[in-house]
Design a protein around this motif. Structure first.
Motif, PDB file in Angstrom:
ATOM      1  N   GLY A 142       0.822  -1.213   0.000  1.00 24.23           N
ATOM      2  CA  GLY A 142       0.000   0.000   0.000  1.00 24.23           C
ATOM      3  C   GLY A 142       0.849   1.252   0.000  1.00 24.23           C
ATOM      4  O   GLY A 142       0.557   2.226  -0.716  1.00 24.23           O
ATOM      5  N   MET A 143       1.916   1.252   0.776  1.00 21.44           N
ATOM      6  CA  MET A 143       2.803   2.419   0.801  1.00 21.44           C
ATOM      7  C   MET A 143       3.523   2.577  -0.545  1.00 21.44           C
ATOM      8  O   MET A 143       3.691   3.688  -1.052  1.00 21.44           O
ATOM      9  CB  MET A 143       3.828   2.278   1.933  1.00 21.44           C
ATOM     10  N   TRP A 144       3.907   1.468  -1.136  1.00 22.80           N
ATOM     11  CA  TRP A 144       4.612   1.506  -2.414  1.00 22.80           C
ATOM     12  C   TRP A 144       3.687   1.996  -3.525  1.00 22.80           C
ATOM     13  O   TRP A 144       4.064   2.811  -4.358  1.00 22.80           O
ATOM     14  CB  TRP A 144       5.150   0.118  -2.743  1.00 22.80           C
ATOM     15  N   SER A 145       2.457   1.489  -3.514  1.00 23.10           N
ATOM     16  CA  SER A 145       1.542   1.841  -4.596  1.00 23.10           C
ATOM     17  C   SER A 145       1.036   3.284  -4.479  1.00 23.10           C
ATOM     18  O   SER A 145       0.643   3.874  -5.476  1.00 23.10           O
ATOM     19  CB  SER A 145       0.355   0.879  -4.633  1.00 23.10           C
ATOM     20  N   GLU A 146       1.033   3.844  -3.290  1.00 27.76           N
ATOM     21  CA  GLU A 146       0.575   5.223  -3.101  1.00 27.76           C
ATOM     22  C   GLU A 146       1.686   6.247  -3.316  1.00 27.76           C
ATOM     23  O   GLU A 146       1.429   7.434  -3.325  1.00 27.76           O
ATOM     24  CB  GLU A 146       0.005   5.397  -1.688  1.00 27.76           C
ATOM     25  N   HIS A 147       2.914   5.760  -3.480  1.00 29.91           N
ATOM     26  CA  HIS A 147       4.029   6.699  -3.684  1.00 29.91           C
ATOM     27  C   HIS A 147       3.856   7.382  -5.035  1.00 29.91           C
ATOM     28  O   HIS A 147       3.495   6.731  -6.028  1.00 29.91           O
ATOM     29  CB  HIS A 147       5.352   5.932  -3.630  1.00 29.91           C
ATOM     30  N   GLN A 184       5.863   8.328  -7.372  1.00 32.22           N
ATOM     31  CA  GLN A 184       6.640   7.800  -8.486  1.00 32.22           C
ATOM     32  C   GLN A 184       6.033   6.531  -9.058  1.00 32.22           C
ATOM     33  O   GLN A 184       6.290   6.172 -10.208  1.00 32.22           O
ATOM     34  CB  GLN A 184       8.065   7.486  -8.041  1.00 32.22           C
ATOM     35  N   ASN A 185       5.221   5.822  -8.273  1.00 33.39           N
ATOM     36  CA  ASN A 185       4.682   4.534  -8.710  1.00 33.39           C
ATOM     37  C   ASN A 185       3.201   4.602  -9.068  1.00 33.39           C
ATOM     38  O   ASN A 185       2.554   3.567  -9.192  1.00 33.39           O
ATOM     39  CB  ASN A 185       4.864   3.504  -7.594  1.00 33.39           C
ATOM     40  N   LYS A 186       2.632   5.747  -9.253  1.00 33.33           N
ATOM     41  CA  LYS A 186       1.187   5.887  -9.479  1.00 33.33           C
ATOM     42  C   LYS A 186       0.734   5.137 -10.733  1.00 33.33           C
ATOM     43  O   LYS A 186      -0.282   4.482 -10.720  1.00 33.33           O
ATOM     44  CB  LYS A 186       0.793   7.358  -9.602  1.00 33.33           C
ATOM     45  N   GLY A 187       1.436   5.175 -11.787  1.00 31.34           N
ATOM     46  CA  GLY A 187       0.953   4.526 -13.004  1.00 31.34           C
ATOM     47  C   GLY A 187       1.688   3.292 -13.386  1.00 31.34           C
ATOM     48  O   GLY A 187       1.433   2.696 -14.414  1.00 31.34           O
ATOM     49  N   SER A 188       2.603   2.811 -12.535  1.00 31.53           N
ATOM     50  CA  SER A 188       3.463   1.705 -12.953  1.00 31.53           C
ATOM     51  C   SER A 188       2.927   0.322 -12.542  1.00 31.53           C
ATOM     52  O   SER A 188       3.501  -0.679 -12.916  1.00 31.53           O
ATOM     53  CB  SER A 188       4.866   1.883 -12.382  1.00 31.53           C
ATOM     54  N   TYR A 189       1.882   0.231 -11.824  1.00 31.49           N
ATOM     55  CA  TYR A 189       1.412  -1.114 -11.434  1.00 31.49           C
ATOM     56  C   TYR A 189       0.251  -1.457 -12.286  1.00 31.49           C
ATOM     57  O   TYR A 189      -0.325  -2.323 -12.555  1.00 31.49           O
ATOM     58  CB  TYR A 189       1.058  -1.189  -9.943  1.00 31.49           C
TER      59      TYR A 189
END
Length: 110
Positions: free
Chosen positions: A98-103, A105-110
């Motif tokens: 959750g912390m990684w996906s909300e960062h 820089q990672n908004k559109g990469s997953y």
């Protein structure tokens, strides 16, 4: 107990004896009392050793019983313990994801 009885007998015998015999009697009485006390001391020391041995044996049995109870507890509740650990790992991974996906820089990469 034996010393007290010997003292009473000594007192009775001392009343009838002359002065020089009273001194010898007193010496013999003291030696007799000392030997009786030494015997009682030896008995007490042996009782103390037996008591210490019994105490150590009881402590060992208690430790052994405690270990068996813990082993039984873990065997009976193994599934619950593993479930709780799995839940903790699952929550930890979810929080990290959750912390990684909300960062930003990672908004559109997953």
């Amino acid at each position: 107990m034996a010393v007290l009885k010997a003292s009473e007998a000594h007192g009775e015998a001392m009343a009838d004896a002359p002065d020089h015999q009273q001194v010898e009697f007193a010496k013999l009485h003291k030696l007799n009392c000392l030997s009786q006390l030494q015997e009682e001391l030896k008995d007490l020391e042996s009782l103390q050793k037996r008591l210490n041995y019994a105490k150590l044996k009881a402590e060992y049995r208690l430790e052994e019983q405690t270990f068996e109870q813990l082993k039984l507890f873990y065997m009976l509740h193994f599934d619950q313990i593993m479930g709780a650990l799995l839940l903790v790992v699952w929550v930890f991974v979810g929080v990290i994801y959750g912390m990684w996906s909300e960062h930003p820089q990672n908004k559109g990469s997953y």
